[in-house]
Design a protein around this motif. Sequence first.
Motif, PDB file in Angstrom:
ATOM      1  N   GLY A 155       0.886  -1.143   0.226  1.00  0.00           N
ATOM      2  CA  GLY A 155      -0.002  -0.254   0.060  1.00  0.00           C
ATOM      3  C   GLY A 155       0.696   1.314   0.195  1.00  0.00           C
ATOM      4  N   ALA A 156       2.105   1.075   0.291  1.00  0.00           N
ATOM      5  CA  ALA A 156       3.079   2.337   0.038  1.00  0.00           C
ATOM      6  C   ALA A 156       3.381   2.671  -1.213  1.00  0.00           C
ATOM      7  CB  ALA A 156       4.298   1.980   0.745  1.00  0.00           C
ATOM      8  N   THR A 157       3.446   4.039  -1.309  1.00  0.00           N
ATOM      9  CA  THR A 157       3.925   4.635  -2.603  1.00  0.00           C
ATOM     10  C   THR A 157       5.359   4.257  -3.004  1.00  0.00           C
ATOM     11  OG1 THR A 157       2.244   6.175  -2.433  1.00  0.00           O
ATOM     12  CG2 THR A 157       3.874   6.668  -4.087  1.00  0.00           C
ATOM     13  N   ALA A 158       5.642   3.948  -4.094  1.00  0.00           N
ATOM     14  CA  ALA A 158       7.105   3.830  -4.459  1.00  0.00           C
ATOM     15  C   ALA A 158       7.596   4.703  -5.527  1.00  0.00           C
ATOM     16  CB  ALA A 158       7.621   2.467  -5.050  1.00  0.00           C
ATOM     17  N   PRO A 206       0.162   1.911   3.748  1.00  0.00           N
ATOM     18  CA  PRO A 206      -0.502   3.024   3.027  1.00  0.00           C
ATOM     19  C   PRO A 206       0.093   4.322   3.801  1.00  0.00           C
ATOM     20  CG  PRO A 206      -1.960   1.142   3.593  1.00  0.00           C
ATOM     21  CD  PRO A 206      -0.824   0.852   4.069  1.00  0.00           C
ATOM     22  N   GLY A 207       0.239   5.274   3.166  1.00  0.00           N
ATOM     23  CA  GLY A 207       0.587   6.579   3.406  1.00  0.00           C
ATOM     24  C   GLY A 207       2.082   6.933   3.676  1.00  0.00           C
ATOM     25  N   ASP A 208       2.817   5.727   3.472  1.00  0.00           N
ATOM     26  CA  ASP A 208       4.376   5.911   3.490  1.00  0.00           C
ATOM     27  C   ASP A 208       4.745   5.854   1.985  1.00  0.00           C
ATOM     28  OD1 ASP A 208       4.120   5.209   6.097  1.00  0.00           O
ATOM     29  OD2 ASP A 208       4.568   2.970   5.724  1.00  0.00           O
ATOM     30  N   VAL A 209       6.180   6.533   1.779  1.00  0.00           N
ATOM     31  CA  VAL A 209       6.747   6.788   0.420  1.00  0.00           C
ATOM     32  C   VAL A 209       8.041   6.051   0.633  1.00  0.00           C
ATOM     33  CG1 VAL A 209       7.317   8.354  -1.200  1.00  0.00           C
ATOM     34  CG2 VAL A 209       5.628   8.856   0.146  1.00  0.00           C
ATOM     35  N   VAL A 210       8.255   5.217  -0.341  1.00  0.00           N
ATOM     36  CA  VAL A 210       9.621   4.506  -0.513  1.00  0.00           C
ATOM     37  C   VAL A 210      10.509   5.273  -1.788  1.00  0.00           C
ATOM     38  CG1 VAL A 210      11.059   2.441  -0.609  1.00  0.00           C
ATOM     39  CG2 VAL A 210       8.861   2.480   0.699  1.00  0.00           C
ATOM     40  N   LEU A 269       5.172  13.758  -2.507  1.00  0.00           N
ATOM     41  CA  LEU A 269       4.214  12.561  -2.231  1.00  0.00           C
ATOM     42  C   LEU A 269       3.880  12.053  -0.964  1.00  0.00           C
ATOM     43  CD1 LEU A 269       5.933  10.302  -4.947  1.00  0.00           C
ATOM     44  CD2 LEU A 269       3.482  11.506  -5.117  1.00  0.00           C
ATOM     45  N   ALA A 270       4.675  12.656  -0.056  1.00  0.00           N
ATOM     46  CA  ALA A 270       4.425  12.090   1.472  1.00  0.00           C
ATOM     47  C   ALA A 270       3.590  12.690   2.088  1.00  0.00           C
ATOM     48  CB  ALA A 270       5.719  12.400   2.293  1.00  0.00           C
ATOM     49  N   SER A 271       2.903  11.891   3.087  1.00  0.00           N
ATOM     50  CA  SER A 271       1.904  12.382   3.849  1.00  0.00           C
ATOM     51  C   SER A 271       2.230  12.889   5.427  1.00  0.00           C
ATOM     52  CB  SER A 271       0.691  11.318   4.208  1.00  0.00           C
ATOM     53  OG  SER A 271       1.371  10.007   4.575  1.00  0.00           O
ATOM     54  N   PRO A 272       1.863  13.539   6.045  1.00  0.00           N
ATOM     55  CA  PRO A 272       2.403  14.154   7.120  1.00  0.00           C
ATOM     56  C   PRO A 272       2.689  13.036   8.064  1.00  0.00           C
ATOM     57  CG  PRO A 272       0.474  15.411   6.553  1.00  0.00           C
ATOM     58  CD  PRO A 272       0.562  14.434   5.579  1.00  0.00           C
ATOM     59  N   LYS A 304       6.078   7.302   6.771  1.00  0.00           N
ATOM     60  CA  LYS A 304       7.185   7.247   6.550  1.00  0.00           C
ATOM     61  C   LYS A 304       7.890   7.706   5.478  1.00  0.00           C
ATOM     62  CE  LYS A 304       7.187   2.936   9.513  1.00  0.00           C
ATOM     63  NZ  LYS A 304       7.464   1.671   9.609  1.00  0.00           N
ATOM     64  N   ARG A 305       9.063   8.268   5.371  1.00  0.00           N
ATOM     65  CA  ARG A 305       9.835   8.701   4.084  1.00  0.00           C
ATOM     66  C   ARG A 305      10.973   8.023   4.024  1.00  0.00           C
ATOM     67  NH1 ARG A 305       8.103  13.003   6.517  1.00  0.00           N
ATOM     68  NH2 ARG A 305      10.429  13.660   7.094  1.00  0.00           N
ATOM     69  N   VAL A 306      10.928   6.765   3.215  1.00  0.00           N
ATOM     70  CA  VAL A 306      11.987   5.753   3.257  1.00  0.00           C
ATOM     71  C   VAL A 306      12.795   5.878   2.028  1.00  0.00           C
ATOM     72  CG1 VAL A 306      12.551   3.299   3.385  1.00  0.00           C
ATOM     73  CG2 VAL A 306      10.784   3.991   4.469  1.00  0.00           C
TER      74      VAL A 306
END
Length: 386
Positions: free
Chosen positions: A264-267, A371-375, A289-292, A295-297
Amino acid sequence: VPVAALVALVSPLLVDTASALLGPVEDRLAQRFVDTASARLTDVAPIVVGITGSYGKTSTKAYVAHLCRPWRRVVASPASYNNRAGLSRAINEGLGPGTEVFVAEMGTYGPGEIAELCRWCPPRIAAITAIGPVHLERFGTEDNIVTAKQEIFGPAQVAVLNVDDARLEAVAGQQQARGLRVWRCSALDPDADVCARPLGEDLVVTVRGEPLVTVAAPGVQPTNAAVAVAVALELGAAPEVVASALATLPPVASRQAVTTLTTGATALDDTFNSNPAGCRAAVAAMDRLASPAGKRVVVTPGMVELGPRQRDENVAFGELLAQRATHVLIVGWTNRAAMLAGVATGSPGPTVRCVDSRADAVAWVRQNTGPGDVVLYENDLPDHYP
């Protein structure tokens, strides 16, 4: 650790030495394919558009092809087929009767290579997208890179340049003095021949100060788009056709391509041939793309082929991640010490994990994101880097 460090130092040298020894043999074997490609170019007689630069070549090539396809029969060299073997293959396999435009990406590891490409694949329109500290271990200085890249203008009638770089503004003046028609492209100067100015997620495109179009263009590097617009207009595209096609610029593989993972994370896939400017742009895209609360990985082995600047540039990249990422996964040993030094400047800084391979990083991402995380996957090194 000492053994791994030794391998990191020696492996690229061994690969380069083997390439140097095999190069003459490969050249002789490839010559017949080059001869066939040259003959086919003569028979089909397309307008050749040559594109080079330290980075941005492949994206700009894709944009040029996209902007021209509504009204021209266009063939572009695939992927990063940008050397002697790749270009000859692209022509022999892809250039059919009736092709009107051939868009050729041209790369170089040293002086004379682009000039040699231009002898049998001469561009009428030639473009330089950007200059940066790429392949410095071969070139030594960025000024040497500028000199090698401008070989592309040898047979050209038209020069297209990203003049936000003062060095390329100087080249633009030199080519104009030679009698070439010059398009100056910018992301900053609205009075440039073509300006693609970022405004949030949009690009505001003007031509010689006159509005062309404002389009949503997330992930599109503005100066690459400006260069592509200039080439399309030089080829005779109607402004309204270019404006319409700009709204549907395609994503380029492994260059800030956005997908959704099974977790569910955004890559954000930016794994192709990273450079300092590209890393900064990718981190900015991650921020957008990140939500407040997410995670920003960042998964990265750092950058290579930067010569004496490699350590400093990777430290600086780590410092940027110290401010913008919540988690950093450093892949392999090649730049581990430099990345750790940079990331350590954060207070409190991101959570840092060192892994041996990208597969290990992917396994961590699958277990720890949702969901809500960006990698952000930034760069992917060839196997001979530890």
